[in-house]
Design an enzyme around this catalytic site. Structure first.
Site, mmCIF file in Angstrom:
data_model
loop_
_atom_site.group_PDB
_atom_site.id
_atom_site.type_symbol
_atom_site.label_atom_id
_atom_site.label_comp_id
_atom_site.label_asym_id
_atom_site.label_seq_id
_atom_site.Cartn_x
_atom_site.Cartn_y
_atom_site.Cartn_z
ATOM 1 N N HIS A 85 11.960 -0.809 -24.441
ATOM 2 C CA HIS A 85 13.407 -1.004 -24.370
ATOM 3 C C HIS A 85 14.182 0.264 -24.709
ATOM 4 O O HIS A 85 15.368 0.198 -25.035
ATOM 5 C CB HIS A 85 13.837 -2.094 -25.348
ATOM 6 C CG HIS A 85 13.147 -3.399 -25.178
ATOM 7 N ND1 HIS A 85 13.289 -4.154 -24.049
ATOM 8 C CD2 HIS A 85 12.290 -4.086 -25.985
ATOM 9 C CE1 HIS A 85 12.565 -5.266 -24.175
ATOM 10 N NE2 HIS A 85 11.947 -5.237 -25.343
ATOM 11 N N HIS A 88 13.197 -9.331 -21.466
ATOM 12 C CA HIS A 88 11.770 -9.427 -21.144
ATOM 13 C C HIS A 88 11.566 -10.245 -19.880
ATOM 14 O O HIS A 88 10.448 -10.658 -19.579
ATOM 15 C CB HIS A 88 10.997 -10.084 -22.288
ATOM 16 C CG HIS A 88 11.276 -9.484 -23.619
ATOM 17 N ND1 HIS A 88 12.232 -9.991 -24.463
ATOM 18 C CD2 HIS A 88 10.749 -8.399 -24.225
ATOM 19 C CE1 HIS A 88 12.272 -9.243 -25.567
ATOM 20 N NE2 HIS A 88 11.390 -8.262 -25.437
#
Lengths: 331, 331
Positions: free
Chosen positions: B57, B219
């Protein structure tokens, strides 16, 4: 094509408007053409620095307007040179009585239009100089430097020129320092996937799911090698070979290393490539004094990366490390 | 799958190594686990701020280590929570005798492991507090806030907590300010294309070439609406509707607006989305005091964007505007 945009015809203008809305203390859209991005407050009494080029490469070109970088930038359409009008407007805006340096990427339209804009500026008694950036080693051999394209090395030249102007150097000195930066930069890229020009709506080139192309230009200009994807370590080795020889780097040299993303490549991968390049340079005794990792010169959603090396001397290193105020140039 | 990487099993460690090589004054890999990223120099005598979470991320989470941000961060595998050991190591490293605040995204593994790490830290007489971030409005209705995921709003909470700690506030005050930031953040995302987890090698989800999904998690957790792609202006309107109601924003309110790229989306498009959001907020009399545009919380090569609003009061605005030293947090 799936892009976060409205009408393709408004793509460039809406991006510029978004930039000035987001960063009003840094960017202001100006010019009768609406195609100049400049600092809202320009300081008279020092050399002005401008650049310009086709759009779709943010932060290049216009994204580098800011204190310690560009004073103004001419903006073209996607992958198309601005015409001479915004260039002339950018020069006029950046002129604070000490003359203006134009940083020009080696593309036909940019060169021709900046040459014309400079002629007009001189008729208005603005002292102008140009530095041509030709850092892409894949675009022509070393003995045909004048045929090489300007790519991510442009960013180094902008930073050095901007810092030199901010430090109070005169036009001849700013030009000479920018030229030295340009002479000491070499870049090479690798493309993994194409971008899509908004008004065409189709990928600029096709490349298979397991292929990469080394040496491709930032508009999809053909590269020097296409083949199966390789591990990052092997790829870094191959890319660096193109650079270190051309720059005649030797053990003990200090460089700045820029691992640049072409737009859609995760920064995680850029750090893996950075690590690979660092190991190789370290084995050769080359000291990376200043590192840059991120998206600096892109082609919208093109996937891939480029590596740029700038050989440093003490003055270039000091100028490169000088502070700049810009959303795309952090610590 | 085409990624600039070596063996997938080394993906996380090579990225972390690349980060410390590129930014040695900002990042240092530490911990017996090798899965803590921390500032090389930690200042005793003030509150420590840590976070942690799955990888993939960047800049979230570990990328926000730096002066005025996090002191240390626990790093998991791609899309997998770190276990409690790097979390406990991060807490120990960040403790300068004044206690440590842990900023936790609302994911099962992160919550459980931070809870355990905090218990162990307390046994070592380290004062610890936790703030849970639940900014993703698409992941649960407003009356089930405790089920909402933490997404890009994490960045605001990190910035507020880091600035509060740097300003010398005590643990109770830093915790209270971070909690206030968390309470005043709302986010919603839109996905255009999937990411690929290195060790799986396949897209996490499938989405048609002309489709988008609103509310998808970072996700690839399912969103709230999937349908044909829309113009940016219409999309911004739809996304903002999810946020302004939930935050009870009214004319005269001041906010910070973050238009965040999920990884593969060109910054050009983020500015178009920013412009669209600005127009809508402006019509509602909502003043964007501080804007952020760029890749702040990504999912590797996922394409798309998220919009986060943080409602500001004077103290939050001052802390948000305070300087930080970090490659991902510029002017």
């Amino acid at each position: 094509m799936k892009k976060l945009m409205n009408e393709p015809v408004n793509y460039v203008d809406e991006v510029l408007d978004g930039m000035q809305l987001a960063h009003p203390r840094i960017f202001k859209v100006d010019g009768a053409t609406g195609r100049v991005l400049r600092k809202p407050v320009l300081e008279p009494g020092r050399v002005g620095v401008v650049s310009g080029g086709g759009f779709g490469h943010l932060p290049m070109f216009a994204g580098y307007v800011g204190d310690g970088l560009l004073d103004a930038c001419a903006v073209g359409d996607v992958f198309a040179s601005p015409d001479m009008n915004p260039m002339l407007e950018a020069i006029r805006l950046a002129d604070g009585g000490k003359g203006v340096l134009c940083i020009v990427g080696n593309y036909g339209g940019d060169k021709m239009n900046f040459a014309m804009a400079c002629e007009f500026a001189e008729m208005e008694d603005i002292a102008v100089r140009q530095v041509l950036v030709t850092d892409d080693v894949a675009s022509a051999p070393a003995d045909q430097m004048n045929k090489r394209r300007g790519v991510a090395g442009m960013v180094y030249v902008m930073k050095i020129a901007g810092a030199a102007a901010a430090a109070g150097h005169d036009l001849a000195e700013v030009t000479s320092l920018a030229q030295r930066a340009a002479d000491n930069c070499r870049s090479v890229g690798v493309a993994l996937a194409s971008c899509i020009v908004p008004q065409s709506g189709r990928p600029t080139f096709e490349i298979a799911d397991d292929e990469i192309e080394i040496g491709m230009g930032i508009h999809g200009e053909p590269g020097v090698w296409r083949g199966k994807a390789k591990p990052a370590d092997a790829l870094a080795e191959e890319l660096l070979t193109h650079l270190t020889g051309d720059l005649s780097l030797a053990s003990g040299d200090r460089v700045s290393l820029l691992v640049n993303g072409l737009g859609a490549t995760p920064v995680e991968e850029l750090y893996i490539l950075h690590r690979a390049a660092r190991k190789i340079l370290s084995e050769q005794g080359i000291d990376v004094a200043i590192a840059r990792v991120g998206n600096y010169a892109t082609s919208m959603e093109m996937a891939g990366a480029s590596i740029t090396l700038m050989k440093l001397d003490q003055q270039l290193e000091t100028l490169l490390a000088a502070p700049a105020t810009n959303p795309f140039w952090s610590v």
